[in-house]
Write a protein that holds these residues in place. Structure first.
Motif, PDB file in Angstrom:
ATOM      1  N   ALA B  21       6.876  -1.823   4.873  1.00  9.25           N
ATOM      2  CA  ALA B  21       6.184  -1.952   3.587  1.00  9.25           C
ATOM      3  C   ALA B  21       5.025  -2.936   3.700  1.00  9.25           C
ATOM      4  CB  ALA B  21       7.172  -2.411   2.504  1.00  9.25           C
ATOM      5  N   VAL B  22       5.257  -4.045   4.402  1.00  8.14           N
ATOM      6  CA  VAL B  22       4.180  -5.019   4.595  1.00  8.14           C
ATOM      7  C   VAL B  22       3.058  -4.400   5.420  1.00  8.14           C
ATOM      8  CG1 VAL B  22       3.562  -7.213   5.668  1.00  8.14           C
ATOM      9  CG2 VAL B  22       5.695  -7.021   4.363  1.00  8.14           C
ATOM     10  N   ALA B  23       3.434  -3.712   6.497  1.00 11.04           N
ATOM     11  CA  ALA B  23       2.421  -3.096   7.361  1.00 11.04           C
ATOM     12  C   ALA B  23       1.598  -2.073   6.590  1.00 11.04           C
ATOM     13  CB  ALA B  23       3.090  -2.455   8.578  1.00 11.04           C
ATOM     14  N   GLY B  24       2.243  -1.369   5.659  1.00 16.08           N
ATOM     15  CA  GLY B  24       1.513  -0.385   4.878  1.00 16.08           C
ATOM     16  C   GLY B  24       0.625  -1.005   3.824  1.00 16.08           C
ATOM     17  N   GLY B  33      -6.435  -4.354  11.394  1.00 17.22           N
ATOM     18  CA  GLY B  33      -6.140  -4.871  12.725  1.00 17.22           C
ATOM     19  C   GLY B  33      -4.695  -5.269  12.950  1.00 17.22           C
ATOM     20  N   VAL B  34      -3.835  -5.039  11.970  1.00 13.56           N
ATOM     21  CA  VAL B  34      -2.414  -5.350  12.168  1.00 13.56           C
ATOM     22  C   VAL B  34      -1.708  -4.065  12.590  1.00 13.56           C
ATOM     23  CG1 VAL B  34      -0.291  -6.188  11.111  1.00 13.56           C
ATOM     24  CG2 VAL B  34      -2.498  -7.219  10.499  1.00 13.56           C
ATOM     25  N   ARG B  35      -1.143  -4.071  13.778  1.00 13.26           N
ATOM     26  CA  ARG B  35      -0.578  -2.854  14.372  1.00 13.26           C
ATOM     27  C   ARG B  35       0.899  -2.679  14.066  1.00 13.26           C
ATOM     28  NH1 ARG B  35      -4.886  -0.203  14.406  1.00 13.26           N
ATOM     29  NH2 ARG B  35      -6.587  -1.409  15.276  1.00 13.26           N
ATOM     30  N   GLY B  36       1.559  -3.756  13.733  1.00 10.76           N
ATOM     31  CA  GLY B  36       2.982  -3.637  13.436  1.00 10.76           C
ATOM     32  C   GLY B  36       3.501  -4.914  12.802  1.00 10.76           C
TER      33      GLY B  36
END
Lengths: 86, 86
Positions: B21-24, B33-36
């Motif tokens: 959820a945070v990554a989305g 730039g955040v991959r995971g």
């Protein structure tokens, strides 16, 4: 690619019912000697090398933590220090 | 008195809906730039000096983490390295 750790903790003056629950349960389970427990969140982010510290700070303040009641600490982790079951 | 940090994370093969959820959400908020992202728990314990590593390991496996789906890392923090607004 870089690994970034963000630890989010309730501010010292904020009640922490989760931590208190753990602190209360430990003696009942036979564990003595724990004087205090506080519980927070631990995020591990894989980010491109282009992501700078200022962006990370804004991510933490915007989405990962609630600045009114939480503090956070951002740490860049060297690849060699990840050491998680690899 | 010693400060001990226990970081609890979902095992790599376990789905992590909070982290997802945070990554989305990050790109929707303009952060690129955040991959995971993976999210876990961060515990800070103040323990008597009599509490040994084996006890800490049992506390983590019994109460702080669910060994079926979570890994954990126990770190003793030197007083000088706490650095949390004190």
């Amino acid at each position: 690619m870089a690994r970034v750790v963000v630890d989010v903790m309730p501010k010292p003056e904020i009640l922490d019912p989760q931590g208190q629950a753990v602190a209360g349960a430990l003696p009942r389970l036979g564990f003595e000697g724990v004087r205090g427990v506080r519980q927070g969140k631990h995020f591990e982010l894989d980010v491109d090398d282009t992501v700078d510290d200022e962006s990370l700070e804004r991510m933490a303040a915007t989405l990962l933590a609630n600045p009114v009641i939480e503090d956070w600490r951002i740490t860049r982790v060297p690849v060699s220090a990840r050491g998680e079951g690899a």
